[in-house]
Scaffold this motif. Structure first.
Motif, short mmCIF file in Angstrom:
data_model
loop_
_atom_site.label_atom_id
_atom_site.label_comp_id
_atom_site.label_asym_id
_atom_site.label_seq_id
_atom_site.Cartn_x
_atom_site.Cartn_y
_atom_site.Cartn_z
N GLY A 78 14.43 47.49 -4.77
CA GLY A 78 13.56 46.94 -4.14
C GLY A 78 14.40 46.33 -2.52
O GLY A 78 15.49 46.81 -2.44
N VAL A 110 8.71 47.43 -3.94
CA VAL A 110 9.93 47.62 -4.83
C VAL A 110 9.38 49.23 -4.89
O VAL A 110 8.10 49.36 -5.31
CB VAL A 110 9.17 46.70 -5.53
N CYS A 132 8.63 41.47 -7.49
CA CYS A 132 8.44 41.93 -5.81
C CYS A 132 7.45 40.81 -5.47
O CYS A 132 8.26 39.75 -4.61
CB CYS A 132 6.60 43.42 -5.98
#
Length: 251
Positions: A78, A110, A132
């Motif tokens: 991420g 992500v 995320c």
């Protein structure tokens, strides 16, 4: 060796003095040798502690981002900010990867890395969505879930419709169908061979026996990190980097 001659004395007298000195020195030689051997023995018994060198582990390329290993063994990465979002998508995302973002603005991109072009399990899709959501603005809002979607890399573009201003760094247009997941917000942190990993609890539990669950809170980040360090060890700065902002330890 420098020899000094006393001119007021005869040659025989000078020679006699040096002869006497030589005899005295000769008598001392066995004692000197014995002292040397004794000191050698003492020195050989002294244990000199080896300097402990802090092992410097080579960092993997993905450690500049947020990352974790899913419970199915997939590497998930991420962005940390607009710059790393941009780099992640442009430089490190390949055609078989899957990209996630929250429906609301304010989340990292992500990416599930899929180098073997395999069918990604639902459990990994869910964990990527949770990751995320947990590092999005939803974490600070007090929500327990967030709507997250995933798309293929070719659905992202920097091209905007005619008449629209260009996109700022770290943002992309999304075209085509989006696949939605209602994701739980949850983060745990662990130490895997001196690499600090934070991710959804299900993934962390699969990777490590010792871990700490993290929830939204208002504790000072460095204080949280120190408490985490006491439990899992590891580098304090790396722990701070792995934590979400505004958090505390789940009791």
């Amino acid at each position: 060796m420098e020899v000094t001659i006393n001119l007021s004395e005869s040659l025989e007298q000078n020679a006699g003095k040096y002869f006497d000195k030589a005899k005295k020195l000769k008598k001392k030689i066995p004692g000197i040798k014995e002292t040397i051997e004794l000191n050698k023995s003492k020195l050989s018994n002294i244990k000199i502690p080896e300097k402990t060198k802090k092992s410097i582990q080579k960092k993997e390329w993905y450690e500049k981002f947020r990352w974790f290993i899913s419970s199915d063994g997939y590497l998930i990465i991420g962005g940390r900010d607009a710059t790393t979002n941009e780099i992640l998508i442009k430089k490190y995302t390949e055609k078989n990867d899957i990209i996630f973002h929250t429906e609301l603005p304010g989340s990292p991109f992500v990416v599930i890395k899929n180098p073997h072009v395999s069918k990604i399990p639902e459990s990994t899709l869910s964990e990527a969505a949770e990751f995320c959501a947990s590092f999005s603005k939803s974490w600070k809002s007090g929500r327990t879930t967030a709507e997250v979607y995933y798309v293929n890399p070719e659905q992202l573009s920097k091209e905007v419709p005619s008449g629209m201003m260009g996109l700022p760094k770290g943002t992309f247009m999304i075209y085509g169908k989006r696949n939605f997941i209602e994701a739980k917000l949850n983060i745990a942190i662990c130490n895997i061979n001196e690499k600090i990993m934070s991710g959804p609890l299900s993934a962390v539990k699969k990777s490590a026996q010792k871990y700490v669950e993290i929830i939204p809170g208002s504790d000072k980040l460095s204080d949280v990190a120190k408490k985490v360090q006491k439990i899992i060890g590891g580098d304090l700065d790396e722990i701070i980097r792995a934590l979400p902002s505004e958090c505390t330890i789940k009791k």
